[in-house]
Write a protein that holds these residues in place. Structure first.
Motif, PDB file in Angstrom:
ATOM      1  N   PRO A 287       0.832  -1.211   0.000  1.00 21.06           N
ATOM      2  CA  PRO A 287       0.000   0.000   0.000  1.00 21.06           C
ATOM      3  C   PRO A 287       0.862   1.254   0.000  1.00 21.06           C
ATOM      4  N   ASN A 288       0.209   2.406  -0.197  1.00 23.89           N
ATOM      5  CA  ASN A 288       0.927   3.665  -0.065  1.00 23.89           C
ATOM      6  C   ASN A 288       1.339   3.882   1.394  1.00 23.89           C
ATOM      7  N   GLU A 289       2.126   4.907   1.638  1.00 20.47           N
ATOM      8  CA  GLU A 289       2.711   5.094   2.963  1.00 20.47           C
ATOM      9  C   GLU A 289       1.664   5.276   4.050  1.00 20.47           C
ATOM     10  N   GLN A 290       0.540   5.884   3.722  1.00 24.23           N
ATOM     11  CA  GLN A 290      -0.531   6.097   4.707  1.00 24.23           C
ATOM     12  C   GLN A 290      -1.483   4.903   4.792  1.00 24.23           C
ATOM     13  N   ASN A 291      -1.360   3.972   3.845  1.00 30.77           N
ATOM     14  CA  ASN A 291      -2.295   2.841   3.750  1.00 30.77           C
ATOM     15  C   ASN A 291      -3.749   3.332   3.713  1.00 30.77           C
ATOM     16  N   GLN A 292      -3.982   4.356   2.922  1.00 31.80           N
ATOM     17  CA  GLN A 292      -5.300   4.975   2.817  1.00 31.80           C
ATOM     18  C   GLN A 292      -5.620   5.284   1.348  1.00 31.80           C
ATOM     19  N   PRO A 293      -6.893   5.382   1.006  1.00 28.29           N
ATOM     20  CA  PRO A 293      -8.081   5.172   1.844  1.00 28.29           C
ATOM     21  C   PRO A 293      -8.369   3.685   2.029  1.00 28.29           C
ATOM     22  N   LEU A 294      -8.980   3.359   3.150  1.00 30.84           N
ATOM     23  CA  LEU A 294      -9.263   1.966   3.485  1.00 30.84           C
ATOM     24  C   LEU A 294     -10.595   1.877   4.221  1.00 30.84           C
ATOM     25  N   PHE A 295     -11.467   1.007   3.728  1.00 32.95           N
ATOM     26  CA  PHE A 295     -12.781   0.814   4.344  1.00 32.95           C
ATOM     27  C   PHE A 295     -13.085  -0.674   4.448  1.00 32.95           C
ATOM     28  N   GLU A 296     -13.952  -1.005   5.394  1.00 38.69           N
ATOM     29  CA  GLU A 296     -14.556  -2.340   5.442  1.00 38.69           C
ATOM     30  C   GLU A 296     -16.032  -2.196   5.106  1.00 38.69           C
ATOM     31  N   TYR A 297     -16.542  -3.176   4.360  1.00 39.45           N
ATOM     32  CA  TYR A 297     -17.944  -3.184   3.949  1.00 39.45           C
ATOM     33  C   TYR A 297     -18.619  -4.387   4.598  1.00 39.45           C
ATOM     34  N   ALA A 298     -19.622  -4.124   5.426  1.00 40.60           N
ATOM     35  CA  ALA A 298     -20.198  -5.205   6.225  1.00 40.60           C
ATOM     36  C   ALA A 298     -21.677  -4.982   6.481  1.00 40.60           C
ATOM     37  N   GLY A 299     -22.478  -6.013   6.271  1.00 34.80           N
ATOM     38  CA  GLY A 299     -23.865  -5.973   6.690  1.00 34.80           C
ATOM     39  C   GLY A 299     -23.985  -6.256   8.173  1.00 34.80           C
ATOM     40  N   ILE A 300     -23.081  -7.099   8.668  1.00 35.49           N
ATOM     41  CA  ILE A 300     -22.990  -7.425  10.095  1.00 35.49           C
ATOM     42  C   ILE A 300     -21.620  -6.942  10.560  1.00 35.49           C
ATOM     43  N   PRO A 301     -21.536  -5.849  11.331  1.00 37.31           N
ATOM     44  CA  PRO A 301     -20.242  -5.202  11.585  1.00 37.31           C
ATOM     45  C   PRO A 301     -19.432  -5.811  12.722  1.00 37.31           C
ATOM     46  N   THR A 302     -19.267  -7.122  12.695  1.00 36.01           N
ATOM     47  CA  THR A 302     -18.387  -7.755  13.674  1.00 36.01           C
ATOM     48  C   THR A 302     -17.094  -8.157  12.991  1.00 36.01           C
ATOM     49  N   THR A 303     -16.021  -8.177  13.768  1.00 35.22           N
ATOM     50  CA  THR A 303     -14.754  -8.711  13.301  1.00 35.22           C
ATOM     51  C   THR A 303     -14.152  -9.500  14.457  1.00 35.22           C
ATOM     52  N   ILE A 304     -12.902  -9.858  14.359  1.00 38.99           N
ATOM     53  CA  ILE A 304     -12.337 -10.765  15.354  1.00 38.99           C
ATOM     54  C   ILE A 304     -12.389 -10.137  16.754  1.00 38.99           C
ATOM     55  N   ARG A 305     -13.288 -10.636  17.560  1.00 42.95           N
ATOM     56  CA  ARG A 305     -13.452 -10.317  18.975  1.00 42.95           C
ATOM     57  C   ARG A 305     -13.926  -8.892  19.268  1.00 42.95           C
ATOM     58  N   HIS A 306     -14.345  -8.125  18.262  1.00 41.62           N
ATOM     59  CA  HIS A 306     -14.896  -6.808  18.557  1.00 41.62           C
ATOM     60  C   HIS A 306     -15.766  -6.342  17.390  1.00 41.62           C
TER      61      HIS A 306
ATOM     62  N   GLU B  51      -6.434   3.208  -5.349  1.00 42.54           N
ATOM     63  CA  GLU B  51      -5.730   4.355  -4.806  1.00 42.54           C
ATOM     64  C   GLU B  51      -4.801   3.940  -3.661  1.00 42.54           C
ATOM     65  N   ARG B  52      -5.307   3.094  -2.774  1.00 43.12           N
ATOM     66  CA  ARG B  52      -4.492   2.636  -1.635  1.00 43.12           C
ATOM     67  C   ARG B  52      -3.226   1.933  -2.098  1.00 43.12           C
ATOM     68  N   LEU B  53      -3.332   1.215  -3.211  1.00 44.94           N
ATOM     69  CA  LEU B  53      -2.205   0.462  -3.747  1.00 44.94           C
ATOM     70  C   LEU B  53      -1.412   1.241  -4.796  1.00 44.94           C
ATOM     71  N   SER B  54      -1.766   2.527  -4.951  1.00 45.91           N
ATOM     72  CA  SER B  54      -1.089   3.393  -5.937  1.00 45.91           C
ATOM     73  C   SER B  54      -1.114   2.782  -7.329  1.00 45.91           C
ATOM     74  N   LEU B  55      -2.272   2.321  -7.742  1.00 45.90           N
ATOM     75  CA  LEU B  55      -2.438   1.698  -9.046  1.00 45.90           C
ATOM     76  C   LEU B  55      -3.290   2.550  -9.986  1.00 45.90           C
ATOM     77  N   ASN B  56      -3.580   3.767  -9.602  1.00 45.69           N
ATOM     78  CA  ASN B  56      -4.437   4.609 -10.436  1.00 45.69           C
ATOM     79  C   ASN B  56      -3.715   5.159 -11.657  1.00 45.69           C
ATOM     80  N   ASN B  57      -2.408   5.224 -11.600  1.00 43.87           N
ATOM     81  CA  ASN B  57      -1.631   5.781 -12.720  1.00 43.87           C
ATOM     82  C   ASN B  57      -1.319   4.718 -13.763  1.00 43.87           C
TER      83      ASN B  57
END
Length: 493
Positions: free
Chosen positions: A378-397, A487-493
């Motif tokens: 990823p780029n240095e900021q590792n952004q933008p980054l989102f999770e898409y979830a109908g049920i918003p649980t992940t490992i233990r939280h 964008e996060r992976l700097s692949l837009n160019n």
């Protein structure tokens, strides 16, 4: 028609003689099974680790492009449910406790019936308020008090360990359903995942003289234990592989005794590998997905013994399991499935699988064609980054619990009208509890797998790297990855 999927968690292919003739690990039952099967030399993970890999298996789609560890979503089309629509019965027997933790919702409910063997890892099973009978004062790595409590219930009684109980449960189910047709049986054991807890008789096959502190669960990161402890924990893993193999053999023996072996399709694979001191690292998830993690075993016994004892270099991965099983039963594959059936391989027919894409959400995205493999950071900021979830649980939280006001809701996924949460992520959820580990994935890497199968020497070829960047970008579009991934992976160019 009958199909059995055997899933052994964290099973490294280079510990198996079918892939590495120089290994010292004893797996006579898997060795014998390989002679009855087609061995796949280019089989890869999709999403990692445990629950993302299982959603891949269940849905035939790559989980990690949209979200991290999480449940079966309301809009998922799953293998057992599609089978049920065509009157194919499904049963799961497992000791994988993550199915019953936050972030593991909905998986077992896909099956017609299921059986759970308690006690693995931190399963809150043996309910005692006192300290467990044996808590070592000195130890390397991690020590789970709950697991130490659980192991009081089996001590050194091999058949009482969770893996033997799981295989025994599968044998009992087969006995009850002797001679039946049209079923899918998933037999899933947590071993040889850590903690590397194994009866002494198996440990004695590999090492009898270790005198250091207790050690069976490494801490993820740079190896920080003495050399003798590092060797010891590798031997514990080897011993656990051998025990798992022994009880896999009991399943095969039961199938043969019930006259159900020959005409049953049997698939044996894993979800990912593990670093056991390789590259001076322990664990998984935080580093590049080198082949110690990403290239996993796959053996498939055809119900008519086609290609028994043969090998294939065809590129496959675990999202291909769902379409393969449906193909076997003559059931149409849903349009949203991204995997490709490997049944044409048995018929010497063309198969369109030019690339395997794999990774963990919010870290790197990797692509291979079996000749080269490319790790895109990823780029240095590792952004933008989102999770898409109908049920918003992940490992233990819960996703977004630290800043719920930043969560959006909408119809963000093209394959469904179901509204989902769009949760901004600053750091990959699977890295919770670890320090800053970005140094391990800061550089994109390209390897020539034919010249450098162990991925020791990255090649520097701008033209070739540009070629694989283009392939990666094209595949992300084909696989319906969220646009911000480019964008996060700097692949837009």
């Amino acid at each position: 028609m009958r199909t059995i999927l055997v899933l052994m968690d964290t099973l490294r292919k280079d510990y198996l003689s079918a892939y590495n003739p120089t290994t010292n690990v004893q797996t006579p039952n898997l060795d014998a099974f390989a002679k009855d099967s087609l061995t796949f030399d280019n089989h890869y993970i999709g999403s990692t680790p445990c629950m993302p890999a299982r959603r891949d298996l269940m849905t035939g789609r790559l989980n990690f492009l949209e979200r991290s560890w999480g449940p079966i979503e309301p809009f998922d089309i799953t293998l057992p449910k599609v089978l049920a629509e065509q009157s194919v019965f499904s049963h799961l027997t497992t000791d994988h406790t993550h199915y019953f933790r936050l972030g593991g919702e909905g998986y077992i409910n896909q099956f017609d019936t299921w059986d759970f063997q308690r006690g693995q890892e931190g399963d809150p099973w043996h309910s005692i308020m006192r300290d467990p009978e044996w808590m070592p004062e000195q130890y390397h790595g991690r020590l789970r008090k709950q697991y130490q409590a659980n192991r009081e219930l089996w001590c050194d009684d091999e058949d009482a360990y969770p893996t033997p109980r799981t295989f025994a449960s599968a044998c009992d189910w087969l006995t009850t359903n002797k001679g039946e047709q049209d079923f899918f049986l998933q037999v899933e054991v947590f071993d040889p995942h850590e903690p590397f807890d194994v009866p002494k008789k198996y440990m004695d096959l590999y090492q009898k003289d270790y005198a250091g502190p207790f050690f069976e669960t490494p801490v993820y990161g740079k190896v920080d234990v003495p050399e003798e402890a590092e060797e010891y924990v590798r031997n514990r893993y080897s011993a656990l592989v051998t025990m798992t193999d022994v009880h896999f053999g009991r399943l095969i023996d039961k199938l043969k005794a019930l006259d159900m072996y020959e005409d049953t399709q049997i698939i044996v694979t894993s979800d990912h590998g593990y670093f056991l001191g390789d590259r001076e690292l322990f664990g998984k998830n935080y580093m590049h997905n080198f082949n110690e993690l990403a290239a996993i075993p796959l053996f498939v016994k055809h119900p008519q013994r086609k290609k028994a004892g043969k090998r294939t270099s065809e590129l496959t991965q675990n999202i291909d399991v769902m379409p393969t099983v449906l193909d076997t039963f003559g059931i149409a594959v849903p349009a949203e499935v991204q995997g490709v059936s490997w049944q044409p391989i048995f018929e010497e027919e063309p198969r369109n699988k030019p690339f395997a894409l794999y990774g963990a959400h919010g870290i790197t995205v990797n692509i291979t064609d079996g000749k080269y493999t490319y790790f895109r950071s990823p780029n240095e900021q590792n952004q933008p980054l989102f999770e898409y979830a109908g049920i918003p649980t992940t490992i233990r939280h819960y996703l977004g619990e630290a800043d719920p006001a930043s969560i959006q809701t909408g119809r963000f996924l093209t394959r469904t009208d179901y509204p989902v949460f769009k949760v901004p992520i600053k750091r990959a959820a699977i890295l919770d509890g670890l320090p800053d580990v970005s140094e391990y994935t800061k550089d994109s890497l390209l390897f020539d797998l034919e010249q450098d199968p162990y991925q020791q020497s990255p090649i520097h070829n701008a033209e070739l790297e540009e070629k694989y960047k283009t392939f990666l970008k094209e595949q992300l579009v084909i696989l319906e990855a969220p646009k911000e991934q480019l964008e996060r992976l700097s692949l837009n160019n």
